[in-house]
Design a protein around this motif. Sequence first.
Motif, PDB file in Angstrom:
ATOM      1  N   GLN A  68      55.301  43.470  54.071  1.00  0.00           N
ATOM      2  CA  GLN A  68      54.626  43.350  55.364  1.00  0.00           C
ATOM      3  C   GLN A  68      53.106  43.400  55.239  1.00  0.00           C
ATOM      4  N   GLU A 104      51.492  40.048  56.021  1.00  0.00           N
ATOM      5  CA  GLU A 104      51.477  39.429  57.351  1.00  0.00           C
ATOM      6  C   GLU A 104      50.054  39.119  57.775  1.00  0.00           C
ATOM      7  N   LYS A 132      54.369  35.554  59.216  1.00  0.00           N
ATOM      8  CA  LYS A 132      54.767  36.421  60.329  1.00  0.00           C
ATOM      9  C   LYS A 132      56.190  36.918  60.125  1.00  0.00           C
ATOM     10  N   SER A 133      56.505  37.972  60.837  1.00  0.00           N
ATOM     11  CA  SER A 133      57.872  38.505  60.901  1.00  0.00           C
ATOM     12  C   SER A 133      58.473  38.744  59.521  1.00  0.00           C
ATOM     13  N   LYS A 138      60.341  40.729  56.877  1.00  0.00           N
ATOM     14  CA  LYS A 138      61.361  41.781  56.887  1.00  0.00           C
ATOM     15  C   LYS A 138      61.465  42.436  55.516  1.00  0.00           C
TER      16      LYS A 138
END
Length: 152
Positions: free
Chosen positions: A54, A57, A72-73, A75
Motif C-alpha cells: 500500500q 498507492e 489504487k486499491s 490489497k
Amino acid sequence: MSSIGRIPRVFATFVATLFAVFLFMAVFTGQVAGVATAGAADTGKALPAQTDFQRLEGKWVRPDGGYILELKSIKKDGSVSAAYYNPRPIRVFRTEIAKKGGAITLFVELRDVNYPGSTYNLQYDPASDRLKGTYFQAIERQTFNVEFVRVR
C-alpha cells in the motif's frame, strides 16, 4: 514609534504568517501529524495497518516523458487497480505486485493502440521513494531503463 516597539508587531506578523501556511498545508494536503490517529483514539478503534504494498498507492510520474502511472486499491494479496496516461489513458491489461527477495516489485502490461504488450518491470526503492526498472517498448522491441517519482 521607535524600532523597539515594532519588534513585537513584526514577530506577531511572522507567527501569524507561519500559522496561516500551516493551516493551508493541513487543509489542502491532509498530512498533519496526528490527524489520522486522533479520530481512532477518540473512538477506540484502531486504524488499519498499511501493508508494504500500500506504500505504492498514488500517482507516479516518469520524469523523462511525463507518463503517469496511478496505483489504487492495493490489497494485502497484491491485487491493484492501475491506470496509465500518456497524456490520455492507455489501457492497462495486467498489473502484478509482489515481494521478491525482500523487495517490492511491480509488473504492468499495457495493451492499447501503439502499446501492443508494452511492459514495465519495476522495483520500489524505499530510500529514494522511487519505482525503478525497465520499460519494454513492444513496437520497437527495445528495453529502456526508467524510473517513476511520486507525485506530491
